[in-house]
Design a protein around this motif. Structure first.
Motif, PDB file in Angstrom:
ATOM      1  N   VAL A  44       2.734   6.870  -5.701  1.00  0.00           N
ATOM      2  CA  VAL A  44       3.665   7.977  -5.506  1.00  0.00           C
ATOM      3  C   VAL A  44       5.100   7.472  -5.477  1.00  0.00           C
ATOM      4  CG1 VAL A  44       4.317   9.900  -4.009  1.00  0.00           C
ATOM      5  CG2 VAL A  44       1.915   9.216  -4.189  1.00  0.00           C
TER       6      VAL A  44
ATOM      7  N   LYS B 105       3.349  11.619  -8.984  1.00  0.00           N
ATOM      8  CA  LYS B 105       2.127  10.912  -8.633  1.00  0.00           C
ATOM      9  C   LYS B 105       1.521  10.319  -9.893  1.00  0.00           C
ATOM     10  CE  LYS B 105       1.071  13.707  -4.555  1.00  0.00           C
ATOM     11  NZ  LYS B 105       0.064  14.561  -3.870  1.00  0.00           N
TER      12      LYS B 105
ATOM     13  N   THR C 118      -2.889  -2.808  -4.107  1.00  0.00           N
ATOM     14  CA  THR C 118      -2.215  -1.882  -5.024  1.00  0.00           C
ATOM     15  C   THR C 118      -1.308  -2.627  -5.992  1.00  0.00           C
ATOM     16  OG1 THR C 118      -2.250  -0.197  -3.292  1.00  0.00           O
ATOM     17  CG2 THR C 118      -0.788   0.196  -5.153  1.00  0.00           C
TER      18      THR C 118
ATOM     19  N   TYR D 273       4.930   4.479  -2.583  1.00  0.00           N
ATOM     20  CA  TYR D 273       3.778   4.192  -1.740  1.00  0.00           C
ATOM     21  C   TYR D 273       2.489   4.666  -2.424  1.00  0.00           C
ATOM     22  CZ  TYR D 273       4.539   9.135  -0.593  1.00  0.00           C
ATOM     23  OH  TYR D 273       4.730  10.490  -0.671  1.00  0.00           O
ATOM     24  N   LYS D 274       1.360   4.273  -1.834  1.00  0.00           N
ATOM     25  CA  LYS D 274       0.052   4.667  -2.360  1.00  0.00           C
ATOM     26  C   LYS D 274      -0.469   5.852  -1.552  1.00  0.00           C
ATOM     27  CE  LYS D 274      -4.728   3.115  -2.932  1.00  0.00           C
ATOM     28  NZ  LYS D 274      -5.729   2.051  -2.653  1.00  0.00           N
ATOM     29  N   GLU D 275      -1.045   6.809  -2.277  1.00  0.00           N
ATOM     30  CA  GLU D 275      -1.649   7.973  -1.624  1.00  0.00           C
ATOM     31  C   GLU D 275      -2.948   8.305  -2.365  1.00  0.00           C
ATOM     32  OE1 GLU D 275      -0.414  12.355  -2.019  1.00  0.00           O
ATOM     33  OE2 GLU D 275       0.625  11.687  -0.200  1.00  0.00           O
ATOM     34  N   GLY D 276      -4.077   7.971  -1.751  1.00  0.00           N
ATOM     35  CA  GLY D 276      -5.357   8.186  -2.423  1.00  0.00           C
ATOM     36  C   GLY D 276      -5.484   7.307  -3.655  1.00  0.00           C
TER      37      GLY D 276
ATOM     38  N   THR E  48       8.642  14.653  -6.379  1.00  0.00           N
ATOM     39  CA  THR E  48       7.570  13.664  -6.245  1.00  0.00           C
ATOM     40  C   THR E  48       6.795  13.519  -7.549  1.00  0.00           C
ATOM     41  OG1 THR E  48       7.338  14.220  -3.896  1.00  0.00           O
ATOM     42  CG2 THR E  48       5.511  13.034  -4.938  1.00  0.00           C
TER      43      THR E  48
ATOM     44  N   ASN F  15      -3.460   7.533  -6.209  1.00  0.00           N
ATOM     45  CA  ASN F  15      -2.187   7.683  -6.919  1.00  0.00           C
ATOM     46  C   ASN F  15      -1.119   6.750  -6.367  1.00  0.00           C
ATOM     47  OD1 ASN F  15      -2.830   9.980  -8.696  1.00  0.00           O
ATOM     48  ND2 ASN F  15      -3.073  11.092  -6.781  1.00  0.00           N
TER      49      ASN F  15
ATOM     50  N   SER G 152      11.152   6.617  -2.113  1.00  0.00           N
ATOM     51  CA  SER G 152       9.985   5.992  -1.477  1.00  0.00           C
ATOM     52  C   SER G 152       8.895   5.746  -2.510  1.00  0.00           C
ATOM     53  CB  SER G 152       9.430   6.899  -0.366  1.00  0.00           C
ATOM     54  OG  SER G 152      10.406   7.099   0.636  1.00  0.00           O
TER      55      SER G 152
ATOM     56  N   SER H  28       8.756   9.205  -4.674  1.00  0.00           N
ATOM     57  CA  SER H  28       9.292  10.450  -4.136  1.00  0.00           C
ATOM     58  C   SER H  28      10.702  10.247  -3.598  1.00  0.00           C
ATOM     59  CB  SER H  28       8.366  10.962  -3.018  1.00  0.00           C
ATOM     60  OG  SER H  28       8.853  12.162  -2.468  1.00  0.00           O
TER      61      SER H  28
END
Length: 345
Positions: A294, A339, A253, A287-290, A337, A292, A285, A296
């Motif tokens: 993110v 994304k 990432t 981080y990676k989500e899918g 949040t 995206n 925070s 948040s």
């Protein structure tokens, strides 16, 4: 009166119709003159041939516009030209045939393909050549106009991107942040010289990164994270450890891309619009989500002295729309949040 005349004449729509009208009229006369070169010619037949040419010009023009929606020049140029030639030839021949038939009936002349076969063969050959020439010229003009539109669109996007980047730079170089930083430095020199030196280095790194990358279209997430970490040190020097950012990203990432100054702006927004203290710290925070990236943070008591214009989020959203044609996602509930679509070159 003269101003109104010029205004009408120079309208693109008027110019287009004048061109179609005159082209059809003169081509009709030229066709008639060529076919009846060694025969007697009448003024009425000249005029009727011109009118027939106008009908053919308008029919071909508007039917080709419809044909463009069925067969794309961009995707199938060869097939489009072939169908265009065939269609224009059939349509033109049909209009000429109807014109001859109507004229013969009005003038009480005998009309038959057998008696005038040589004439219709000549007409077919001329119309076929005209159809080829028209479609080649039409394709050249279509290609030029498409290319010009693409260039204009790209220039507009580049200009919009430059405006957004300049807006981001202005927000980063605002005097209020610099004055706050100077005040913090003044206090640190009396308390902790080592921390003051770290603060100066982080401040210098922040401005260096801003000035070097605000013109860039994209930077790696890793570069942006390093910049956000330097900015975080500035915030923590001012607010202490009650404001934190958790960077939870894998190596893959970190090698993806992001518009410059994006993460820092989101971190700054979290610190600007939320209340926090030692008893109730605020943690952002990352981080990676899918697909995206993110960012948040939990929503705390909103600072009443800060008015949100959402210009920063609009700026980020507009840059993503220009760069990859995608929108960022904003979720405003217990957590705020953002994304960001991951960009891979």
């Amino acid at each position: 009166m003269e101003w109104n005349y010029k205004t009408i004449i120079y309208q693109p729509t008027v110019q287009k119709h004048v061109t179609i009208f005159l082209t059809g009229f003169f081509l009709g006369i030229l066709l008639y003159t060529f076919l009846r070169f060694n025969e007697s010619q009448t003024t009425l037949e000249f005029i009727l041939s011109g009118v027939l040419g106008i009908l053919i010009s308008y029919s071909v023009h508007f039917s080709n516009s419809k044909l463009n929606t069925l067969i794309s020049f961009k995707k199938l140029p060869g097939i489009r030209i072939l169908f265009g030639v065939i269609w224009d030839l059939v349509l033109s021949f049909l209009i000429v045939t109807i014109g001859f038939w109507a004229y013969s009936n009005i003038m009480n002349h005998e009309f038959s393909f057998q008696s005038q076969s040589n004439l219709f063969i000549k007409i077919s050959i001329l119309l076929f050549c005209a159809a080829i020439l028209y479609n080649v010229i039409y394709f050249a003009l279509y290609s030029y106009n498409h290319y010009a539109k693409v260039q204009v669109k790209e220039l507009k996007l580049e200009r919009k991107q430059a405006e957004l980047q300049l807006s981001t730079l202005k927000s980063q170089l605002r005097p209020h942040f610099l004055f706050n930083s100077i005040n913090v430095l003044t206090s640190l020199f009396h308390k902790d010289v080592i921390l003051a030196e770290q603060f100066i280095r982080a401040l210098a790194k922040s401005y260096e990164y801003t000035l070097e990358n605000y013109r860039a279209t994209l930077v790696t997430v890793e570069e942006e994270v390093h910049f956000a970490e330097a900015y975080l040190l500035l915030l923590q020097t001012r607010f202490g450890k009650c404001f934190r950012v958790n960077f939870n990203l894998d190596e893959e990432t970190l090698q993806t891309f992001i518009p410059p100054l994006t993460l820092q702006l989101l971190v700054e927004n979290a610190s600007k619009h939320n209340s926090f203290n030692a008893q109730e710290p605020l943690t952002v925070s990352l981080y990676k989500e899918g697909d995206n990236l993110v960012v948040s943070n939990p929503k705390t008591e909103i600072k009443t002295n800060i008015k949100s214009t959402k210009l920063g989020l609009k700026n980020i959203s507009a840059r993503y729309a220009i760069l990859i044609g995608k929108k960022i996602t904003i979720e405003d509930s217990d957590n705020f949040t953002i994304k960001l679509p991951i960009i891979n070159k």
